[in-house]
Enzyme design. Structure first.
Site, PDB file in Angstrom:
ATOM      1  N   SER A 260       4.520   4.859   3.173  1.00 16.06           N
ATOM      2  CA  SER A 260       3.419   4.388   3.993  1.00 16.06           C
ATOM      3  C   SER A 260       3.463   2.881   4.166  1.00 16.06           C
ATOM      4  O   SER A 260       3.944   2.165   3.307  1.00 16.06           O
ATOM      5  CB  SER A 260       2.094   4.773   3.345  1.00 16.06           C
ATOM      6  OG  SER A 260       1.931   4.015   2.149  1.00 16.06           O
ATOM      7  N   LYS A 261       2.937   2.430   5.285  1.00 17.63           N
ATOM      8  CA  LYS A 261       3.017   0.996   5.573  1.00 17.63           C
ATOM      9  C   LYS A 261       2.134   0.175   4.662  1.00 17.63           C
ATOM     10  O   LYS A 261       2.274  -1.032   4.585  1.00 17.63           O
ATOM     11  CB  LYS A 261       2.711   0.736   7.040  1.00 17.63           C
ATOM     12  CG  LYS A 261       1.378   1.222   7.518  1.00 17.63           C
ATOM     13  CD  LYS A 261       1.289   0.978   9.026  1.00 17.63           C
ATOM     14  CE  LYS A 261       0.349   1.973   9.685  1.00 17.63           C
ATOM     15  NZ  LYS A 261       0.576   2.093  11.120  1.00 17.63           N
ATOM     16  N   ARG A 262       1.220   0.837   4.006  1.00 17.75           N
ATOM     17  CA  ARG A 262       0.400   0.122   3.039  1.00 17.75           C
ATOM     18  C   ARG A 262       1.261  -0.424   1.907  1.00 17.75           C
ATOM     19  O   ARG A 262       0.971  -1.456   1.330  1.00 17.75           O
ATOM     20  CB  ARG A 262      -0.657   1.052   2.450  1.00 17.75           C
ATOM     21  CG  ARG A 262      -1.716   1.495   3.416  1.00 17.75           C
ATOM     22  CD  ARG A 262      -2.860   0.499   3.458  1.00 17.75           C
ATOM     23  NE  ARG A 262      -3.534   0.429   2.163  1.00 17.75           N
ATOM     24  CZ  ARG A 262      -4.395   1.337   1.715  1.00 17.75           C
ATOM     25  NH1 ARG A 262      -4.702   2.378   2.459  1.00 17.75           N
ATOM     26  NH2 ARG A 262      -4.942   1.196   0.527  1.00 17.75           N
ATOM     27  N   LYS A 263       2.314   0.309   1.596  1.00 22.68           N
ATOM     28  CA  LYS A 263       3.110  -0.051   0.431  1.00 22.68           C
ATOM     29  C   LYS A 263       4.525  -0.514   0.746  1.00 22.68           C
ATOM     30  O   LYS A 263       5.202  -1.072  -0.096  1.00 22.68           O
ATOM     31  CB  LYS A 263       3.168   1.151  -0.514  1.00 22.68           C
ATOM     32  CG  LYS A 263       1.794   1.563  -1.005  1.00 22.68           C
ATOM     33  CD  LYS A 263       1.842   2.864  -1.783  1.00 22.68           C
ATOM     34  CE  LYS A 263       0.447   3.244  -2.247  1.00 22.68           C
ATOM     35  NZ  LYS A 263       0.397   4.574  -2.857  1.00 22.68           N
ATOM     36  N   ASN A 264       4.966  -0.247   1.959  1.00 18.57           N
ATOM     37  CA  ASN A 264       6.354  -0.503   2.304  1.00 18.57           C
ATOM     38  C   ASN A 264       6.471  -0.766   3.793  1.00 18.57           C
ATOM     39  O   ASN A 264       5.684  -0.244   4.554  1.00 18.57           O
ATOM     40  CB  ASN A 264       7.177   0.758   2.012  1.00 18.57           C
ATOM     41  CG  ASN A 264       8.229   0.518   0.963  1.00 18.57           C
ATOM     42  OD1 ASN A 264       8.728  -0.584   0.829  1.00 18.57           O
ATOM     43  ND2 ASN A 264       8.570   1.549   0.237  1.00 18.57           N
TER      44      ASN A 264
END
Length: 500
Positions: A260-264
């Site tokens: 997910s873009k939250r983490k990566n």
RNA sequence: GGCCCCAUAGUUCAGCGGUUAGAACGGCGGCCUCUCACGCCGCAAACCAGGGUUCGAUUCCCUGUGGGGUCACCA
């Protein structure tokens, strides 16, 4: 109208991304496996755009999907832009087809109209959560008389169409990677097939299109396993031949959750802009969940195609490790001859479109032309070193507890995905958003902007913050801010201990 | 929480009933060297647990555990 899908004819596969936001690495990953399988067997690889969510679809992101896939060399045989015998390949252009098919379902009794309001559904859901019971639709409209329901709908009353799932028995299918998977029908919800805006849901559109486009093998992420029985029920209701299913493991963040873009960084464009070689990127994706065997892990797309078989595919969800990707990339850069590397540098790092905004920013601040390069250094590369100027920035927030600062930055990072102004990541929108965010979080502009300035450039003296952020770009900024947050979180707390 | 999927080093993969369980990235140590990087050499590091089946299980089956996914008028 019937599809050409003899089991011995060449396979037809597809990816069906929805055009919302940046082109996702997961889309490219599924594309790669579909492509490899199709090419291996001399079949066709189709690109279909699933833009049935009117609220989230944007025209630009469809182009972005094309561009991302082409950059990687994953070419499709049929699609919205290249055409093909089973078009249109954009679901928003196939609405009459879905209406027609849904009518058949209504008539055969496999589907029914539902007039429940969103409010009732929300209330129902709330009760189910409280009761810790089963979730899902309660069948309120199930036994409505079809004729009166039809009349109500034609009189203009808003309704959806739901699939009538049997209460008893079970639905099963064979997954080419995992064997037989079975679900009790009681576990399957009466899925909405047609929304009240007249658009089909994924489930309906997907099955109808796969059938009409002659798709023989459905290769997709394991997030779809749970909804596959609904699709199977649909095939049965229509009396259509079912494709074979293959559910690949999902790409993961380092913490094991779904990428997910939250983490990566998850945008293919991020990797392109950061200067990963497309062939390297494809190779790396090919080592995730797939293996050539014999400890071979460096290979080309063509080699992967040639070697592709399901026995070499592993169903577990691999962690997408950017460190290993970078190692592959470094290796491949070394293998390039100097001329070729120079060419790629020019094309990827120094193109006119990328430099022009920097030229504008820099013009009134440099004294000699050569100052340009050190001046714009912060717009390139990954990590930035903010340690030298951190004490100065820290002074600006000396009354804040460390945790307050960290939370404020985390909040900003989260919000840039939700706020439409920040989402586009242009200077104007970012500023408007950020000022509002200050208001909401209780931070002064001088505090927050200082932190963002340091996080994005590593310096305290920069061109106007929001112009800078725009050039740095969303993905790069997200990465740097994540690093900065970790850095701040690791500092000793500097505010007075009694401060709440 | 219900349902479903998955399970070999920190990570990505080999292995497909009998192996000193192999590699890559990362880590550590060394060599090379004006520094760094590259390159080279070496070291540490894994079969989730318990039951079966079998002469023999990392490998087959069951249970548990752990991780993940999914439970929308989003895909």
């Amino acid at each position: 109208m019937s599809a050409p899908s003899d089991s011995n004819s060449a396979p037809r596969v597809r990816i069906a991304p929805s055009p919302t936001g940046d082109p996702h690495v997961g889309t490219a990953y599924m594309g790669l496996f579909n492509y490899a399988f199709a090419r291996r067997h001399g079949g066709k690889f189709i690109l279909r755009i699933e833009d049935t969510d009117q609220a989230r679809s944007t025209p630009g992101s469809e182009q972005a999907i094309f561009e991302a896939l082409r950059w990687l060399g994953i070419e499709w045989d049929e699609g919205p832009d290249v055409g093909g015998p089973f078009g249109p390949y954009r679901q928003s252009e196939r609405l009459p087809t879905y209406a027609l098919e849904v009518e058949r379902l209504l008539q055969s009794g496999h589907a029914y109209r539902c007039f429940c309001t969103r409010e009732r559904l929300a209330e129902l859901r709330k009760q189910q959560v409280e009761a810790k019971g089963k979730f899902g639709y309660d069948g309120h409209c199930r036994s409505l008389d079809p004729e009166t329901a039809k009349a109500r709908a034609e009189a203009g009353e808003a309704c959806v169409v739901r699939l009538r799932v049997p209460d008893e028995g079970e639905t099963l299918f064979v997954d080419g990677l995992r064997g037989t998977i079975r679900f009790a029908n009681a576990e399957i919800d009466d899925q909405v097939l047609m929304k009240s805006d007249g658009f089909p849901t994924y489930h309906l559109a997907n099955v109808v299109d796969d059938h009409r486009m002659g798709i023989t093998h459905v290769i997709r992420g394991e997030e779809w396993i749970t909804s596959t029985p609904k699709h199977v029920l649909l095939y049965q209701a229509f009396g259509w031949k079912m494709p074979e299913f293959f559910h690949l493991g999902l790409l993961r963040n380092p913490d094991g959750t779904k990428l997910s873009k939250r983490k990566n960084p998850v945008s293919v464009f991020y990797y392109r802009e950061m200067g990963y070689l497309p062939e390297t990127f494809v190779n790396f994706m090919g080592t995730l969940g797939f293996s050539m065997g014999d400890d071979v892990e460096r290979f080309t797309l063509a080699e992967m195609v040639e070697a592709f078989e399901w026995e070499k595919v592993h169903p577990g969800g691999p962690v997408f490790d950017p460190v290993k990707l970078a190692a592959f990339n470094a290796d491949d850069i070394r293998d390039l001859d100097d001329e070729e590397l120079y060419r790629r540098l020019l094309e990827r790092v120094l193109p006119r479109e990328r430099l022009m905004p920097m030229v504008r920013q820099t013009k009134e601040r440099i004294k000699r032309l050569d100052d340009f390069v050190p001046y714009v250094a912060c717009f390139f590369g990954g990590e930035v070193d903010y340690r030298a100027d951190w004490p100065k920035a820290q002074k600006k927030v000396k009354k804040r507890a460390r945790k307050e600062v960290v939370d404020a930055l985390k909040g900003w990072l989260d919000e840039i995905e939700r706020d439409p102004r920040a989402r586009a990541f242009d200077a104007e929108g970012l500023e408007a958003f950020s000022r509002d965010y200050c208001e909401a979080s209780g931070f002064k502009a001088g505090e927050l902007f200082t932190l963002l300035r340091l996080a994005s450039t590593g310096r305290m003296a920069t061109p106007p913050l929001f112009d800078t952020l725009e050039i740095v770009g969303k993905d790069r900024m997200r990465e740097r801010l994540r690093g900065f947050i970790a850095f701040v979180a690791g500092q000793p707390d500097w505010a007075a201990a009694d401060k709440k």
